[in-house]
Design an enzyme around this catalytic site. Structure first.
Site, PDB file in Angstrom:
ATOM      1  CG  HIS A   1      -2.007  -1.028   1.263  1.00 57.60           C
ATOM      2  ND1 HIS A   1      -1.958  -1.737   2.518  1.00 57.60           N
ATOM      3  CD2 HIS A   1      -2.939  -1.625   0.456  1.00 57.60           C
ATOM      4  CE1 HIS A   1      -3.052  -2.641   2.369  1.00 57.60           C
ATOM      5  NE2 HIS A   1      -3.579  -2.513   1.013  1.00 57.60           N
TER       6      HIS A   1
ATOM      7  CE  LYS B   1     -18.503  -7.399   4.408  1.00 59.41           C
ATOM      8  NZ  LYS B   1     -17.841  -7.303   3.238  1.00 59.41           N
TER       9      LYS B   1
ATOM     10  NE  ARG C   1      -3.273  -6.488  -4.741  1.00 67.17           N
ATOM     11  CZ  ARG C   1      -3.810  -6.971  -3.602  1.00 67.17           C
ATOM     12  NH1 ARG C   1      -3.387  -7.324  -2.588  1.00 67.17           N
ATOM     13  NH2 ARG C   1      -5.294  -6.548  -3.605  1.00 67.17           N
TER      14      ARG C   1
ATOM     15  CB  SER D   1      -4.177  -6.637   4.436  1.00 67.54           C
ATOM     16  OG  SER D   1      -4.198  -5.296   4.151  1.00 67.54           O
TER      17      SER D   1
END
Ligand code: ADP
Length: 165
Positions: free
Chosen positions: A24, A48, A97, A135
């Protein structure tokens, strides 16, 4: 007659950033070469449960970007285009990506353009050394007590935020 108009370009770099990684950070560095100000915005959905709380994710990003003058960090829930409008950003930056990223991101970008034609989406390719870092990898390494330092931007002390419980 020469009329000076404001050319200040503010971009929003939205994401889950759960947590913010060196990948990031590479996207942010590229975005800073193009835009005058980049707002890193932690998007969250209150229904969430993330790995880190939104406020913790913001703190981690602030730690990673404290030395960068043209960066702001915040969190938002709801539509990204509304966050852009509220924060005065005319561009959404996303990192790409893989081709799978592109397929998903282009659909979101098209929907956002329909909803907010004044806001453009810019994709920056993951061409840095750490384009493979996600992540998910960082969370897995953390959970299994591995050394995550090389996957995080310099200066981030994640141990301060993750106790392993
Ligand atoms: P989201 O859940 O919204 O996709 P992420 O936090 O996973 O949020 O990612 C935020 C943005 O950063 C996305 O555009 C993603 O493609 C990009 N990104 C994530 N990891 C990398 C990386 N290693 N290199 C380049 N871009 C990345």
């Amino acid at each position: 007659m020469y009329v000076k108009i404001s050319t200040m370009r503010t971009a929003l770099f939205p994401g889950s950033f759960d947590p913010f990684t060196i990948g990031h950070y590479e996207v942010l560095e590229s975005a800073l070469k193009i835009f005058d100000k980049v707002i890193v915005a932690v998007g969250y959905n209150s229904a969430k449960k993330g790995f880190f709380a939104p406020q913790t994710r913001v703190e981690i990003i602030k730690q990673a970007t404290a030395h960068l003058p043209n960066v702001e960090v915040c969190s938002y829930s709801g539509l990204t285009i509304d966050a852009c409008r509220n924060l005065g950003a005319s561009v959404i930056v996303r990192g790409l990506r893989t081709t799978a990223d592109f397929e998903m991101e282009s659909v979101i970008a098209q929907a956002n353009t329909k909803l907010a034609p004044e806001i453009s989406t810019v994709f920056l390719p993951a061409c840095g050394e750490y384009s493979f870092v996600s992540s998910t990898i960082v969370r897995d390494v953390l959970i299994h007590k591995g050394d995550v330092s090389q996957f995080l931007p310099k200066g981030v002390q994640i141990e301060k935020f993750y106790t392993g419980e």
